[in-house]
Design a protein around this motif. Structure first.
Motif, mmCIF file in Angstrom:
data_model
loop_
_atom_site.group_PDB
_atom_site.id
_atom_site.type_symbol
_atom_site.label_atom_id
_atom_site.label_comp_id
_atom_site.label_asym_id
_atom_site.label_seq_id
_atom_site.Cartn_x
_atom_site.Cartn_y
_atom_site.Cartn_z
ATOM 1 N N ALA A 111 -16.991 -10.611 -24.696
ATOM 2 C CA ALA A 111 -15.980 -11.560 -24.238
ATOM 3 C C ALA A 111 -16.653 -12.731 -23.540
ATOM 4 O O ALA A 111 -16.149 -13.841 -23.542
ATOM 5 C CB ALA A 111 -15.009 -10.860 -23.288
ATOM 6 N N TYR A 347 -11.047 -9.548 -13.703
ATOM 7 C CA TYR A 347 -12.140 -9.888 -14.624
ATOM 8 C C TYR A 347 -13.299 -10.527 -13.887
ATOM 9 O O TYR A 347 -14.301 -10.862 -14.487
ATOM 10 C CB TYR A 347 -11.648 -10.859 -15.691
ATOM 11 C CG TYR A 347 -10.753 -10.218 -16.719
ATOM 12 C CD1 TYR A 347 -11.294 -9.486 -17.767
ATOM 13 C CD2 TYR A 347 -9.373 -10.340 -16.631
ATOM 14 C CE1 TYR A 347 -10.473 -8.900 -18.707
ATOM 15 C CE2 TYR A 347 -8.550 -9.765 -17.561
ATOM 16 C CZ TYR A 347 -9.092 -9.044 -18.606
ATOM 17 O OH TYR A 347 -8.295 -8.465 -19.536
ATOM 18 N N ALA A 352 -6.178 -9.593 -12.200
ATOM 19 C CA ALA A 352 -5.414 -9.677 -13.443
ATOM 20 C C ALA A 352 -4.273 -8.671 -13.395
ATOM 21 O O ALA A 352 -3.221 -8.890 -13.988
ATOM 22 C CB ALA A 352 -6.316 -9.416 -14.644
ATOM 23 N N PRO A 371 5.382 -13.700 -18.952
ATOM 24 C CA PRO A 371 4.765 -14.979 -19.282
ATOM 25 C C PRO A 371 3.305 -14.786 -19.680
ATOM 26 O O PRO A 371 2.721 -13.759 -19.362
ATOM 27 C CB PRO A 371 4.845 -15.778 -17.971
ATOM 28 C CG PRO A 371 5.728 -15.003 -17.072
ATOM 29 C CD PRO A 371 5.805 -13.621 -17.567
ATOM 30 N N SER A 372 2.731 -15.779 -20.352
ATOM 31 C CA SER A 372 1.334 -15.638 -20.766
ATOM 32 C C SER A 372 0.443 -15.609 -19.524
ATOM 33 O O SER A 372 0.701 -16.297 -18.540
ATOM 34 C CB SER A 372 1.005 -16.782 -21.714
ATOM 35 O OG SER A 372 -0.119 -17.446 -21.312
ATOM 36 N N GLY A 373 -0.557 -14.731 -19.548
ATOM 37 C CA GLY A 373 -1.433 -14.561 -18.383
ATOM 38 C C GLY A 373 -0.907 -13.543 -17.393
ATOM 39 O O GLY A 373 -1.485 -13.328 -16.336
ATOM 40 N N ALA A 374 0.206 -12.861 -17.752
ATOM 41 C CA ALA A 374 0.804 -11.913 -16.813
ATOM 42 C C ALA A 374 0.008 -10.617 -16.704
ATOM 43 O O ALA A 374 0.132 -9.894 -15.723
ATOM 44 C CB ALA A 374 2.240 -11.614 -17.227
ATOM 45 N N LYS A 376 -0.556 -8.492 -19.801
ATOM 46 C CA LYS A 376 -0.187 -7.556 -20.873
ATOM 47 C C LYS A 376 -1.417 -7.068 -21.637
ATOM 48 O O LYS A 376 -1.618 -5.871 -21.833
ATOM 49 C CB LYS A 376 0.795 -8.229 -21.839
ATOM 50 C CG LYS A 376 2.045 -8.784 -21.166
ATOM 51 C CD LYS A 376 2.984 -9.467 -22.133
ATOM 52 C CE LYS A 376 2.463 -10.768 -22.723
ATOM 53 N NZ LYS A 376 2.387 -11.886 -21.767
ATOM 54 N N SER A 377 -2.264 -8.027 -22.047
ATOM 55 C CA SER A 377 -3.466 -7.633 -22.811
ATOM 56 C C SER A 377 -4.396 -6.808 -21.945
ATOM 57 O O SER A 377 -5.118 -5.944 -22.453
ATOM 58 C CB SER A 377 -4.222 -8.859 -23.306
ATOM 59 O OG SER A 377 -3.332 -9.754 -23.880
HETATM 60 P P1 ADP Z 1 -1.395 -11.768 -21.142
HETATM 61 O O1 ADP Z 1 -1.860 -10.833 -22.191
HETATM 62 O O2 ADP Z 1 -0.145 -11.297 -20.442
HETATM 63 O O3 ADP Z 1 -1.230 -13.160 -21.613
HETATM 64 P P2 ADP Z 1 -3.954 -11.236 -19.925
HETATM 65 O O4 ADP Z 1 -3.937 -9.785 -19.650
HETATM 66 O O5 ADP Z 1 -4.695 -11.704 -21.116
HETATM 67 O O6 ADP Z 1 -2.459 -11.804 -19.961
HETATM 68 O O7 ADP Z 1 -4.524 -12.014 -18.664
HETATM 69 C C1 ADP Z 1 -4.296 -11.654 -17.312
HETATM 70 C C2 ADP Z 1 -5.144 -12.557 -16.438
HETATM 71 O O8 ADP Z 1 -6.522 -12.272 -16.614
HETATM 72 C C3 ADP Z 1 -4.975 -14.033 -16.713
HETATM 73 O O9 ADP Z 1 -5.006 -14.694 -15.474
HETATM 74 C C4 ADP Z 1 -6.176 -14.377 -17.561
HETATM 75 O O10 ADP Z 1 -6.560 -15.715 -17.338
HETATM 76 C C5 ADP Z 1 -7.225 -13.415 -17.049
HETATM 77 N N1 ADP Z 1 -8.180 -13.010 -18.130
HETATM 78 C C6 ADP Z 1 -7.885 -12.426 -19.294
HETATM 79 N N2 ADP Z 1 -8.995 -12.131 -20.004
HETATM 80 C C7 ADP Z 1 -10.038 -12.568 -19.267
HETATM 81 C C8 ADP Z 1 -11.457 -12.562 -19.439
HETATM 82 N N3 ADP Z 1 -12.049 -12.053 -20.522
HETATM 83 N N4 ADP Z 1 -12.208 -13.082 -18.463
HETATM 84 C C9 ADP Z 1 -11.638 -13.595 -17.351
HETATM 85 N N5 ADP Z 1 -10.323 -13.626 -17.125
HETATM 86 C C10 ADP Z 1 -9.510 -13.122 -18.058
#
Ligand code: ADP
Length: 576
Positions: A111, A347, A352, A371-374, A376-377
């Motif tokens: 990543a 991260y 996160a 919302p995006s950045g919440a 979920k991933s």
């Molecule tokens: P979603 O899937 O809901 O859009 P994420 O889980 O991807 O949200 O992200 C949660 C938070 O973690 C966000 O603030 C995002 O910017 C941060 N983030 C996600 N992936 C990374 C990464 N690889 N490195 C640093 N920050 C990350």
């Protein structure tokens, strides 16, 4: 010290295992050196012999030359093949070690670094190291021996003249080095500029549609013209640099020759030196000069190789944090219950996830929205241990994911992502990635489950159709169904769906939805969805906001609460 450490390690870990190649290479290099030096000796004795009217020299000299050249020719062939052979073996092993490491490192590493940079480790860095190995073997043995032999014979021919030659060359070395250093700096500058020119060109070509529709042709032409001019300017500087070395060498050569002829003339007339000594000396200088030049360049090559080695070993030594604990056992799946207990994760910078707790009961489907950045991933990243939680615990059937073996944990999960990962292989092979050793019958059954069998058999080559780079020969919906077939084949109790249908047209989406419903049956399903319409049927919906659980419940309950979920719904339908 550090340099020695890196090359020492290269020798210990990668070169010394091919010691037998080395034992053949060393005599080959010595042979090349010895045969080269022998030219100077042959020249001297032939000249002296002819000057002293020894007729047998006329026959012996050509024979000696033929023997020396044949030996040297053979030595050169053997040296080239052996040193390249050795370097290529080391190169292959280093590439293998790097790739194996990169396959096993924490996901966080991938990543962090762009794929392009990783690829350049395998091409640029590795090439620099192998080049340095070949040169290193040649320079340290062949060129050093040649130089020593040539200087020894020069001293033996006539030490006074040798001193003259040394003084002239030492005086010449200094300005030449200055010029060489300047040229190196300029070359670097030019290379950086060529890099940005390449970026500029590819950027413009790939944006052709935008350039045309916005009539930016002249703007782009002006931009690239400036870059072409900059390239000319830098190359011209380099040309000036190169241009000054040639006359300088000529002048130095002239001074050396004038000095040699003057001193040699005096000494030959005084009878302390023979004509053969002079000719031998000229031959020795001819042999020594390229050897000295190669030794000079060797330093630069070593410096570059050192930097490359530091990057390569740096990669090989990177610590891994996602490992099996010493007493880790395979996960025991009873019914596939997923539990997050007070989970926090970051991260690096801000959090996160913060104190996230929820459970997904066996067979239940829970949708994650927000919302995006919440975050979920991030929840999906923690389950297969792509990252480890910084606080709290992630459990499957009561077992902390950090306490079981990583392989068994991942085998209990199937992930279907938005963009299906495709390899440039047959459809059959792509589906088979779901589970190692699957039979064709199983693959076909999985494809039927994923509503993919029909379109696959309609293709001229059926299951043997090659999907193209990243699956380019298939449509988005077809790729998605191949990914679903993989998940059917994998038959894992827990299913992670990441916006699996958001990139599809209506018809494909209906097919994929149907297949998904079949796949979900009897499994625990976690699904991320942006399109709220697709998650209404979920048993429960978990609404995330800024790393925290904001709401949780069935669609109707959440709408009635009139909170974030209800607001997101309103926003989305307004947008559509
Ligand atoms: P979603 O899937 O809901 O859009 P994420 O889980 O991807 O949200 O992200 C949660 C938070 O973690 C966000 O603030 C995002 O910017 C941060 N983030 C996600 N992936 C990374 C990464 N690889 N490195 C640093 N920050 C990350």
């Amino acid at each position: 010290m550090k340099t020695r450490g890196l090359f020492g390690r290269l020798w210990r870990d990668y070169v010394s295992r091919y010691a037998s190649d080395f034992t053949l290479l060393v005599p080959a290099l010595a042979l090349v050196a010895a045969a080269g030096v022998s030219y100077a000796l042959i020249l001297k004795y032939t000249t002296d012999g002819v000057a002293n009217d020894q007729p047998n020299v006329v026959f012996l000299a050509p024979v000696a030359v033929l023997i020396a050249t044949s030996l040297r020719a053979f030595g050169m062939w053997a040296q080239a093949v052996l040193s390249q052979g050795l370097a290529l073996k080391v190169l292959r092993d280093l590439q293998g070690a790097m790739f194996a490491k990169l396959m096993k490192v924490d996901f966080a590493r991938h990543a962090r670094e762009e794929p392009g940079k990783l690829v350049s480790r395998f091409t640029n860095d590795i090439n620099v190291v192998s080049e340095a190995l070949v040169r290193g073997a040649q320079a340290t043995i062949r060129d050093a021996l040649t130089l020593i032999g040539a200087i020894a014979s020069m001293l033996w021919f006539d030490w006074v003249l040798t001193l003259v030659v040394f003084v002239v060359f030492a005086a010449a070395a200094w300005p030449l080095q200055l010029i060489a250093k300047k040229a190196r700096d300029k070359t670097k500058e030019a290379q950086i500029q060529i890099g940005s020119l390449t970026t500029l060109l590819t950027e413009t070509f790939s944006a052709a549609r935008f350039v045309k529709t916005y009539s930016l042709e002249d703007h782009e032409i002006a931009r690239t013209d400036a870059s072409f001019e900059e390239r000319r300017r830098l190359s011209m500087k380099l040309a000036y640099n190169r241009a000054s070395t040639v006359p300088l060498m000529e002048i130095i050569g002239g001074i050396a020759l004038a000095g040699v002829l003057w001193i040699a003339g005096l000494r030959i007339i005084a009878d302390v030196m023979t004509v053969g000594d002079l000719i031998g000396m000229i031959g020795a200088v001819g042999v020594a000069t390229p050897a000295a030049r190669a030794l000079g360049q060797f330093n630069t090559a070593m410096g570059e190789a050192n930097a490359a080695l530091a990057r390569i070993f740096g990669l090989l030594d990177e610590p891994m944090t996602i490992n099996n604990k010493p007493d880790a056992k395979p996960i025991a799946i009873t019914n596939g219950r997923v539990e997050f207990e007070d989970v926090s994760f970051s991260y690096g910078e801000g959090p996160a996830l913060e104190h996230v707790s929820f459970t997904v009961e066996p067979g239940e489907t829970v949708a994650f929205v927000g919302p995006s950045g919440a975050g979920k991933s991030t929840i999906f990243n923690l389950l297969p241990r792509l990252y480890d939680a910084t606080g709290g615990a992630v459990r499957i059937d009561g077992q902390d994911v950090r306490d079981v073996t990583v392989a068994s944990l991942r085998a209990s999960l199937s992930l279907v992502a938005q963009e299906a990962a495709m390899f440039n292989d047959t459809i059959r092979a792509n589906i088979a990635l779901g589970r190692e050793g699957a039979t064709h019958a199983e693959i076909e059954e999985a494809a039927r489950g994923a509503a993919a069998h029909e379109f696959i058999t309609a293709l001229p080559n059926g299951y043997d159709t090659v999907v193209g780079e990243r699956g380019a020969n298939l449509s988005g919906g077809e790729r998605q169904r191949i990914a679903l077939a993989r998940a059917f084949l994998r038959d894992a109790p827990i299913l992670l769906l990441d916006e699996a249908t958001s990139a599809l047209d209506a018809e494909s989406e209906a097919k994929v939805q149907e297949a998904l419903a079949r796949l979900a049956k009897g499994r625990t399903v976690l699904v991320i969805a942006h399109r709220l319409a697709t998650v209404r049927d979920a048993d429960r919906i978990l609404v995330l906001d800024d790393g925290r659980v904001a709401e949780m419940g069935a669609h109707g309950d959440l709408m009635a609460q009139n909170g974030l979920y209800a607001r997101l719904n309103v926003l989305q339908f307004r947008a559509e």
